[in-house]
Design a protein around this motif. Structure first.
Motif, PDB file in Angstrom:
ATOM      1  N   TYR A 110      44.418  43.664  40.638  1.00 23.23           N
ATOM      2  CA  TYR A 110      43.329  43.293  41.554  1.00 23.23           C
ATOM      3  C   TYR A 110      43.412  44.152  42.809  1.00 23.23           C
ATOM      4  O   TYR A 110      44.481  44.270  43.425  1.00 23.23           O
ATOM      5  N   SER A 111      42.263  44.720  43.187  1.00 24.64           N
ATOM      6  CA  SER A 111      42.199  45.476  44.455  1.00 24.64           C
ATOM      7  C   SER A 111      41.992  44.498  45.591  1.00 24.64           C
ATOM      8  O   SER A 111      41.664  43.331  45.375  1.00 24.64           O
ATOM      9  N   SER A 112      42.134  45.006  46.833  1.00 27.54           N
ATOM     10  CA  SER A 112      41.944  44.155  48.014  1.00 27.54           C
ATOM     11  C   SER A 112      40.529  43.630  48.069  1.00 27.54           C
ATOM     12  O   SER A 112      40.284  42.460  48.418  1.00 27.54           O
ATOM     13  N   GLN A 113      39.547  44.459  47.742  1.00 28.66           N
ATOM     14  CA  GLN A 113      38.147  44.048  47.765  1.00 28.66           C
ATOM     15  C   GLN A 113      37.888  42.935  46.744  1.00 28.66           C
ATOM     16  O   GLN A 113      37.201  41.956  47.020  1.00 28.66           O
ATOM     17  N   GLN A 114      38.438  43.082  45.528  1.00 29.24           N
ATOM     18  CA  GLN A 114      38.247  42.076  44.480  1.00 29.24           C
ATOM     19  C   GLN A 114      38.871  40.738  44.888  1.00 29.24           C
ATOM     20  O   GLN A 114      38.302  39.662  44.639  1.00 29.24           O
ATOM     21  N   ARG A 115      40.043  40.837  45.529  1.00 31.30           N
ATOM     22  CA  ARG A 115      40.698  39.603  45.968  1.00 31.30           C
ATOM     23  C   ARG A 115      39.846  38.856  46.987  1.00 31.30           C
ATOM     24  O   ARG A 115      39.704  37.633  46.939  1.00 31.30           O
ATOM     25  N   ARG A 116      39.291  39.636  47.984  1.00 32.73           N
ATOM     26  CA  ARG A 116      38.460  38.999  49.011  1.00 32.73           C
ATOM     27  C   ARG A 116      37.201  38.397  48.378  1.00 32.73           C
ATOM     28  O   ARG A 116      36.778  37.292  48.723  1.00 32.73           O
ATOM     29  N   THR A 117      36.589  39.133  47.446  1.00 35.77           N
ATOM     30  CA  THR A 117      35.342  38.658  46.823  1.00 35.77           C
ATOM     31  C   THR A 117      35.595  37.381  46.016  1.00 35.77           C
ATOM     32  O   THR A 117      34.846  36.402  46.121  1.00 35.77           O
TER      33      THR A 117
END
Length: 678
Positions: A110-117
């Motif tokens: 998981y990327s940082s963006q995916q985690r936030r989303t």
């Protein structure tokens, strides 16, 4: 002082009857429902037979039980369900999702963006799902109120969301992202969802009870002086409801204040009049029963029992009043006494109950008709089939009568209360308990029914078997007497079964010294040849006393023992008296006379005639029609001249009928035929 005691003892029987009368009146009035009686009788579908009726007081029109039940059901169908919003569940689910996502995001996929989303979407879905709350299952009720922070918030059905619906919504929203790994996050959130709207049964029931308590039991008012119904007008459904409301109001008002004492006085007078009619009937037409306090008590006990059962049913289960098997009363009284007394007592009991039962005319009509059918059909109850047939006819009369009254009231056969058929059938089944009741009353009051008489007439019974073994000649003589007496009793309408049983047992005392009686002597040796006439007469006379003692030891009823006591009355032992006169001219008759008493009923008189005729007939040689005719006439005439039938309620005509039967039976016994000319 002695004269006073004599008067007390002399009148104690009458004093007891006064006491029984007063107690019975008091108990019946006490049993009656505590309410006045509306002075008008009315029925739906029939004309109003009185003058124009104006409202005497202000009163409310009461709703029927059906209307009230319909309103209650309507409220129950539309009740509001209350649910409690549990905020602790929301916090618990949020923490569980946060922990799950943290664990899930430890993976490098998981990327940082995916985690936030994914975290933001999980948070939004949590808030959105629990904004109104989640049910375990969608409520069936259209009216739902959620209690949140002590505030009642109504919910519309479109906002209903259950666990399955919330998970489906979460799955759809995560699938729209198109992010790899969203499926795992979606499953995590779905699995964490729990219901937070919990059904509050106590609050729901409390709210329902509040709504039910607001139901009005009346609909509209009738002002004093308003015309309710005019003379001759048909009592329609609406008029019937208004009249019933007035009746209820009127009767409840009557029982208040000073009216209570006047109503009590009125009930007392009416009940006293009815019961005094019973006493007058017994005294005039059933004097033998009237003189017997035990029998009078038995009759009043049964009447009180029926009144108590019916009034209790009126108080608690008025709609099932016909469950009370009132026809048991005439059944039992006919069984122990006679049909006329049974019907008379039944009618008086129905008249008493007519004061308190609803639809009194209908009730009195049906019960009197059922009582008449009971008297006409119930006979020989010792035959079980007869009781079932009688009960079936009684039940049929109730059903037919109900059909007729329903047709009169409604003008059609619609709205028939089929449950009443079950009530009538139950009434019939309860009437079958007359048999065990008869047995109980025999033991309690010492009475004898046809059922007991049938048992006693069994020649294989212990006592009769002993008689046949010890004194076979006497046993055969008793059988012959029983046949003669039964035929004679049938001819004049007396109690044939009672006479037969009395005849079977009348000589049981001969078992003490059987060989001293000629019918038991099988040789030419006669023990009386060695005894003086006075001693022989004493042995003969004592068979009556011995018979009474033996019968009592074997628990034979008193009504049967009466036949043992009276079958010789106060007659002479003529044979030994004449022998004594040959020894001494001034022989004392009292030494050769039976102690009595003389017969006191038709039945005991029949037995005396039958016994004397049968015993003496053994001495006939070459009997002919003429000899038998003269023989019977001579014996019965001698008994009449000895005043043996003075206390028996048998007429000269009935005595002639008895003699005729005895002659016919003896003719048959000796097989006489008409002599044809050569």
């Amino acid at each position: 002082m002695g004269k006073t005691l004599d008067n007390v003892y002399k009148h104690q029987s009458l004093a007891y009857k006064y006491f029984l009368y007063v107690v019975s009146v008091a108990l019946i009035v006490f049993f009656f429902p505590k309410g006045g009686k509306f002075k008008y009788e009315f029925q739906k579908g029939k004309p109003w037979q009185y003058e124009n009726l104006y409202a005497p007081i202000d009163f409310s029109i009461k709703k029927s039980q059906e209307e009230i039940a319909e309103e209650q059901q309507s409220i129950r169908n539309g009740k509001t369900d209350y649910y409690t919003f549990d905020t602790a569940v929301v916090a618990e689910v949020g923490e569980e999702i946060d922990k799950g996502l943290t664990t899930l995001f430890q993976s490098d996929s998981y990327s940082s963006q995916q985690r936030r989303t994914l975290s933001r979407l999980a948070q939004d879905l949590l808030e959105e799902s629990y904004e109104t709350g989640i049910f375990l299952d969608i409520p069936e009720s259209k009216s739902v109120v959620v209690v949140k922070n002590n505030e009642a918030l109504p919910m519309v059905p479109s906002n209903y969301l259950d666990v399955d619906g919330a998970r489906q919504m979460i799955a759809e929203r995560f699938s729209r992202l198109g992010i790899s790994g969203a499926l795992n996050a979606s499953r995590l959130v779905q699995n964490s969802i729990k219901p937070n709207l919990l059904y509050d049964e106590a609050l729901t029931q409390s709210a329902l009870n509040d709504e039910l308590s607001k139901i009005s039991y009346t609909r509209g008012e009738v002002a004093q002086g308003k015309l309710i119904i005019a003379k001759g007008e048909i009592v329609e459904a609406e008029d019937f409801k208004v009249l019933n409301s007035l009746k209820d109001e009127y009767e409840s008002e009557l029982w208040l204040g000073n009216n209570y004492y006047f109503i009590l006085l009125g009930y007392t007078i009416l009940v006293a009049l009815v019961l005094i009619m019973l006493f007058l009937f017994l005294k005039r037409y059933r004097n033998e029963i009237y003189r017997n306090n035990n029998k009078v008590t038995f009759i009043f006990f049964n009447i009180l029992l029926m009144v108590l059962a019916t009034t209790l049913m009126v108080k608690h289960y008025e709609d099932y009043i016909y469950v009370v098997p009132l026809c048991i009363l005439p059944l039992i009284l006919k069984n122990f006494f006679d049909a006329r007394l049974g019907l008379f007592a039944h009618v008086l009991t129905v008249l008493i109950l007519g004061f308190v039962v609803p639809n009194s005319f209908e009730y009195i009509f049906l019960q009197i008709i059922a009582g008449i059918v009971t008297i006409l059909t119930a006979s020989e109850l010792y035959k079980r089939a007869n009781l079932f047939i009688s009960v079936g006819q009684i039940t049929l009369i109730y059903i037919i009568g109900y059909f007729a009254f329903h047709a009169i009231h409604e003008g059609n056969l619609e709205n028939i209360e089929w449950i009443l058929f079950g009530v009538f059938v139950l009434n019939g089944l309860l009437t079958l308990f007359a048999q065990p009741l008869i047995y109980m009353f025999e033991k309690i009051f010492g009475l004898v029914s046809d059922v007991s008489l049938l048992e006693l007439s069994d020649t294989n019974s212990k006592l009769l078997k002993e008689l046949s073994d010890k004194a076979p000649g006497t046993f055969h003589h008793s059988l012959q007497v029983a046949n003669l007496a039964e035929a004679a009793a049938n001819e004049i309408g007396a109690n044939a079964m009672l006479v037969r049983v009395g005849a079977l047992y009348h000589d049981v005392g001969k078992m003490e010294h059987p060989t001293y009686f000629t019918e038991n002597q099988i040789t030419n040796v006669n023990p009386h040849d060695d005894l003086p006439p006075k001693e022989s007469a004493k042995i003969i006379i004592e068979h009556v006393i011995h018979g009474i003692e033996i019968a009592r030891k074997n628990n034979i009823p008193d009504r049967v023992i009466d036949f043992i006591r009276t079958h010789h009355g106060t007659t002479l032992v003529y044979y030994f008296f004449k022998k004594q006169q040959e020894l001494e001219q001034e022989a004392n008759e009292e030494d050769f006379r039976y102690p009595g008493p003389i017969p006191f009923s038709r039945e005991t008189a029949i037995l005396m005639m039958s016994d004397a005729v049968e015993a003496a007939s053994k001495s006939l040689k070459n009997p002919t029609f003429t000899i038998i005719d003269d023989f019977v006439e001579k014996i019965v005439k001698g008994q009449m001249q000895a005043n043996q039938f003075l206390n028996a309620n048998i007429t000269l005509k009935e005595i002639e009928m008895v003699k005729k039967v005895l002659k016919q039976k003896l003719t048959n016994i000796y097989h006489l035929r008409v002599e044809y000319p050569e």
